[in-house]
Design a protein around this motif. Structure first.
Motif, mmCIF file in Angstrom:
data_model
loop_
_atom_site.group_PDB
_atom_site.id
_atom_site.type_symbol
_atom_site.label_atom_id
_atom_site.label_comp_id
_atom_site.label_asym_id
_atom_site.label_seq_id
_atom_site.Cartn_x
_atom_site.Cartn_y
_atom_site.Cartn_z
ATOM 1 N N GLY A 42 34.614 13.658 26.648
ATOM 2 C CA GLY A 42 34.189 12.514 26.468
ATOM 3 C C GLY A 42 32.684 12.084 27.739
ATOM 4 N N LEU A 46 29.844 9.811 27.188
ATOM 5 C CA LEU A 46 29.316 8.888 28.012
ATOM 6 C C LEU A 46 28.287 9.142 28.667
ATOM 7 C CD1 LEU A 46 32.540 8.687 29.927
ATOM 8 C CD2 LEU A 46 31.902 6.890 28.570
ATOM 9 N N SER A 66 30.620 4.726 24.351
ATOM 10 C CA SER A 66 30.932 4.777 25.216
ATOM 11 C C SER A 66 32.592 4.224 25.510
ATOM 12 C CB SER A 66 30.249 3.229 26.606
ATOM 13 O OG SER A 66 29.228 3.799 26.476
ATOM 14 N N TRP A 70 35.464 7.383 27.445
ATOM 15 C CA TRP A 70 36.571 7.197 27.195
ATOM 16 C C TRP A 70 37.688 7.385 27.563
ATOM 17 C CZ3 TRP A 70 35.494 7.665 32.614
ATOM 18 C CH2 TRP A 70 34.452 6.848 33.461
ATOM 19 N N ILE A 74 39.645 10.231 29.660
ATOM 20 C CA ILE A 74 41.260 10.337 29.676
ATOM 21 C C ILE A 74 42.426 10.579 29.042
ATOM 22 C CG2 ILE A 74 42.885 8.059 30.886
ATOM 23 C CD1 ILE A 74 40.668 6.684 30.795
#
Length: 144
Positions: A42, A46, A66, A70, A74
């Motif tokens: 992640g 990002l 992106s 995320w 998460i």
């Protein structure tokens, strides 16, 4: 004089339980490591700096990088916390672990065009985690 045959070592009542509890511990370790890897995936997705994810072919499930970042970040945090919960022996972590490992299979299936080899490895690890958490469910929940 009659003798009672002794059971084979593999048919001892506690043998499967001990093996199953070892599988739960291993699943906890795998979830912890998998969570860290997903967090790193992640962050890399990002940051968009040095590592370039390029989609292979035309895939019907398209998200921008992106969004994938995320999703992995998460999910990685949740998997990491659940893996640590499994190692602590929390009952909630078994149920959550099965759910998150199943979700991880789905996410990594959609992630296959970006990282095919890692996607397949992550799916195999998640399937093993599901199997380890579901085997000898009764004995493991009474142990925890």
């Amino acid at each position: 004089m009659t003798t009672t045959p002794t059971p084979a070592p593999s048919s001892r009542p506690g043998a499967r339980q001990e093996w199953g509890s070892g599988g739960i511990t291993f699943a906890g370790v795998l979830m912890t490591v998998m969570g860290v890897f997903a967090i790193l995936e992640g962050i890399v997705a990002l940051s968009k700096d040095d590592v370039i994810y390029q989609r292979i072919g035309d895939y019907i499930f398209k998200f921008n990088l992106s969004a994938w970042g995320w999703i992995h970040l998460i999910l990685g945090i949740l998997v990491l916390v659940t893996g640590l919960g499994l190692l602590k022996g929390a009952v909630w972590a078994r149920y959550t672990g099965v759910f998150l490992a199943s979700l991880s299979v789905i996410v990594h299936f959609f992630w296959l065009p970006y990282q095919p080899l890692w996607g397949l490895v992550a799916i195999a690890i998640a399937v093993f985690i599901i199997w380890a958490l579901c085997t000898s469910w009764d004995t493991a929940t009474s142990r925890i």
